[in-house]
Design a protein around this motif. Structure first.
Motif, PDB file in Angstrom:
ATOM      1  N   ALA A  17       0.832  -1.207   0.000  1.00 57.92           N
ATOM      2  CA  ALA A  17       0.000   0.000   0.000  1.00 57.92           C
ATOM      3  C   ALA A  17       0.867   1.258   0.000  1.00 57.92           C
ATOM      4  CB  ALA A  17      -0.943  -0.006   1.199  1.00 57.92           C
ATOM      5  N   SER A  18       1.934   1.256   0.785  1.00 61.45           N
ATOM      6  CA  SER A  18       2.846   2.411   0.822  1.00 61.45           C
ATOM      7  C   SER A  18       3.533   2.598  -0.523  1.00 61.45           C
ATOM      8  CB  SER A  18       3.899   2.215   1.914  1.00 61.45           C
ATOM      9  OG  SER A  18       3.304   2.271   3.187  1.00 61.45           O
ATOM     10  N   GLU A  21       0.974   3.993  -3.031  1.00 66.64           N
ATOM     11  CA  GLU A  21       0.642   5.385  -2.709  1.00 66.64           C
ATOM     12  C   GLU A  21       1.760   6.330  -3.152  1.00 66.64           C
ATOM     13  OE1 GLU A  21      -0.212   8.108   1.225  1.00 66.64           O
ATOM     14  OE2 GLU A  21      -0.765   5.978   1.298  1.00 66.64           O
ATOM     15  N   GLN A  25       1.718   9.126  -6.124  1.00 66.40           N
ATOM     16  CA  GLN A  25       1.972  10.503  -5.690  1.00 66.40           C
ATOM     17  C   GLN A  25       3.212  11.112  -6.360  1.00 66.40           C
ATOM     18  OE1 GLN A  25       1.880  11.130  -1.323  1.00 66.40           O
ATOM     19  NE2 GLN A  25       3.977  11.889  -1.583  1.00 66.40           N
ATOM     20  N   HIS A  39       7.748   5.270   4.738  1.00 65.02           N
ATOM     21  CA  HIS A  39       6.307   5.504   4.661  1.00 65.02           C
ATOM     22  C   HIS A  39       5.514   4.384   5.342  1.00 65.02           C
ATOM     23  CE1 HIS A  39       2.342   6.182   2.756  1.00 65.02           C
ATOM     24  NE2 HIS A  39       2.728   7.448   2.717  1.00 65.02           N
ATOM     25  N   MET A 101      -6.667   0.029  -4.691  1.00 68.12           N
ATOM     26  CA  MET A 101      -5.241  -0.288  -4.731  1.00 68.12           C
ATOM     27  C   MET A 101      -4.911  -1.190  -5.926  1.00 68.12           C
ATOM     28  SD  MET A 101      -2.723  -1.611  -1.684  1.00 68.12           S
ATOM     29  CE  MET A 101      -3.140  -3.339  -1.672  1.00 68.12           C
ATOM     30  N   GLN A 104      -4.967   0.871  -9.033  1.00 64.43           N
ATOM     31  CA  GLN A 104      -3.764   1.701  -9.145  1.00 64.43           C
ATOM     32  C   GLN A 104      -2.565   0.861  -9.577  1.00 64.43           C
ATOM     33  OE1 GLN A 104      -3.920   3.280  -5.155  1.00 64.43           O
ATOM     34  NE2 GLN A 104      -4.804   5.218  -5.839  1.00 64.43           N
TER      35      GLN A 104
END
Length: 195
Positions: A17-18, A21, A25, A39, A101, A104
């Protein structure tokens, strides 16, 4: 799953997940393993206990079929399509809270050759697992039929995944079941003359 395996799986998912993300980003090229570890609230050393490099972290832990559901599938005496539906439902229900997720990750892999290769490798690994389960369920079956069926099952579940993350299907498991039933329809098409 043992408590230690459950904890390990949760940590692996938190790292994934980190990684996703940060890649969304900052762009995948700008993400480092150190940034992912920071993170996720772990050390870089711990990161490497889970993943060898950042792209592997983006893919997350291997999406193996659940052991208990796999054994039930192998030993069941019901209709193959019904038992397969149960196995796939048990497999996919673990991901119902990860729609965004997964979407993505698929989007990132569409634009990154290394990540795309890892995704394809994961699909091939799942196909090999399905082939092994089918061999155990149907000992002595024609190798070619097992290979073709395993490929069709993976294609059906992958299509359901893409539809689900795109928002064209809201019920992930129902989409997978519908796609699995299309394998029967596709087989019938082979014997139908073209108009």
């Amino acid at each position: 799953m043992s408590p230690q395996n459950t904890r390990r799986f949760r940590t692996a998912k938190a790292i994934q997940a980190s990684a996703i993300e940060l890649a969304i980003q900052d762009g995948l090229a700008n993400v480092t393993t150190e940034a992912i570890a920071r993170h996720a609230g772990i050390s870089t050393r711990t990161f490497f206990n889970y993943y060898p490099y950042k792209e592997a972290a983006l893919m997350g832990p291997p999406p193996d079929y659940p052991p208990e559901a796999s054994e039930k599938f192998v030993t069941s005496k019901g209709r193959l399509i019904d038992d397969l539906g149960d196995l796939i439902a048990a497999h996919l229900k673990r991901y119902l809270n990860e729609r965004e997720m997964i979407g993505q990750m698929l989007s990132l892999s569409d634009s990154d050759p290394k990540l795309d290769a890892l995704r394809n490798s994961a699909m091939l690994a799942r196909r090999a697992q399905m082939r092994a389960l089918l061999h155990r369920r149907l000992p002595g079956s024609d190798e070619r039929l097992v290979e073709i069926l395993a490929a069709a099952i993976i294609a059906a579940t992958n299509a359901a995944t893409k539809d689900w993350v795109a928002g064209t299907r809201d019920d992930f498991i129902a989409a997978a079941h519908e796609n699995l039933s299309l394998i029967l329809v596709a087989a019938e098409m082979l014997g139908t003359p073209s108009s």
